[in-house]
Design a protein around this motif. Structure first.
Motif, PDB file in Angstrom:
ATOM      1  N   VAL A 136       0.844  -1.205   0.000  1.00  0.00           N
ATOM      2  CA  VAL A 136       0.000   0.000   0.000  1.00  0.00           C
ATOM      3  C   VAL A 136       0.874   1.248   0.000  1.00  0.00           C
ATOM      4  N   ARG A 139       2.417   1.955  -3.247  1.00  0.00           N
ATOM      5  CA  ARG A 139       1.444   2.099  -4.328  1.00  0.00           C
ATOM      6  C   ARG A 139       1.724   1.107  -5.460  1.00  0.00           C
ATOM      7  N   ARG A 142      -2.333  -2.749  -8.570  1.00  0.00           N
ATOM      8  CA  ARG A 142      -3.311  -3.568  -7.865  1.00  0.00           C
ATOM      9  C   ARG A 142      -3.170  -5.065  -8.180  1.00  0.00           C
ATOM     10  N   GLN A 146      -2.219  -8.028  -5.509  1.00  0.00           N
ATOM     11  CA  GLN A 146      -3.077  -9.192  -5.286  1.00  0.00           C
ATOM     12  C   GLN A 146      -2.308 -10.494  -5.489  1.00  0.00           C
ATOM     13  N   SER A 251      -4.314  -8.564 -15.554  1.00  0.00           N
ATOM     14  CA  SER A 251      -4.195  -7.189 -15.054  1.00  0.00           C
ATOM     15  C   SER A 251      -3.118  -6.427 -15.814  1.00  0.00           C
TER      16      SER A 251
END
Length: 262
Positions: A136, A139, A142, A146, A251
């Protein structure tokens, strides 16, 4: 429920998941330097967390404490220690030794890919932050975050069959087939600064395909033995790992820059 009792039956049970990765459309879209940079900026987190899988296995299968005492099966000890040498301190291009993670960072710099995010992530870890918090704080993309969380969920089980299966079927055994596709496409980009990346990929194709993959398979068989529950746990974990990789590829594909008009 699929019954497995050996590495070969385990691999056969995972044929659909393996095929989905080997035939993924992402590889064909790495058609230029912009796309390769995006791929590397996301994929580097999988390169990093592989080392945590590796060291988790080494810690479980060998004694890394002082005072030292013999621990575990001697065959598994030998196999994991030899894999660690190749992954953590491989021969470096131009001489010396280097981890595959550090080699990947060098390849990123050569292509112009940004390393700041993953370097911030590692610095937060050095400062004592948890993996989740560091992702987090840095940054991280995503999909990459995951993927790392999935890997560490497997590590948190403390189950040797599950961890070894994620390492063997989710990484060492499938990587040569996946990376062959990447190298095939990159080879057409003459004149691009990709020599270190191609070196990294080709190193894994040969090292994992010829040595580490077969060694990891033997290690997994040594761990699971004749225990049906262990083989079933290995199957579940390997499937989770392969599906997590496919989600990561999806992704990255969605994050690729839109083609520039000709």
């Amino acid at each position: 429920m699929t019954a497995v009792h050996s590495f070969e039956t385990l691999r056969a049970a995972l044929r659909p998941e393996r095929a989905a990765l080997i035939d993924h459309t992402l590889y064909a879209q790495l058609s230029g330097l912009r796309e390769v940079r995006t791929f590397m900026e996301h994929h580097v987190f999988a390169v990093w967390d592989f080392m945590s899988l590796l060291k988790g296995l080494q810690r479980a299968l060998t004694c890394v404490d002082v005072p030292w005492v013999p621990r575990g099966d001697s065959t598994a000890r030998r196999l994991i220690n030899e894999i660690v040498v190749g992954e953590e301190s491989d021969d470096a291009p131009g001489g010396g030794y280097i981890s595959h993670f550090e080699l990947y960072l060098a390849a990123m710099r050569q292509t112009g890919a940004r390393t700041e995010t993953v370097e911030r992530f590692v610095e937060h870890l050095r400062d004592g932050s948890s993996v989740s918090k560091s992702l987090v704080q840095a940054r991280a993309p995503r999909g990459s975050a995951q993927f790392v969380e999935s890997t560490f969920a497997t590590l948190s089980t403390g189950s040797l069959p599950r961890i070894a299966a994620a390492f063997t079927l989710g990484r060492e055994e499938i990587i040569p087939d996946m990376f062959l596709r990447v190298v095939r496409d990159l080879a057409t980009q003459d004149g691009q600064p990709l020599t270190l990346l191609v070196d990294y990929l080709e190193r894994h194709i040969h090292l994992d395909g010829e040595r580490h993959g077969p060694m990891a398979a033997r290690m997994l068989e040594s761990i699971c033995g004749a225990d049906p529950a262990a083989w079933q746990a290995a199957l579940e974990s390997a499937r989770i790992s392969l599906l997590a990789r496919r989600a990561l590829w999806d992704s990255i594909q969605s994050a690729l820059p839109t083609p520039q008009p000709v």
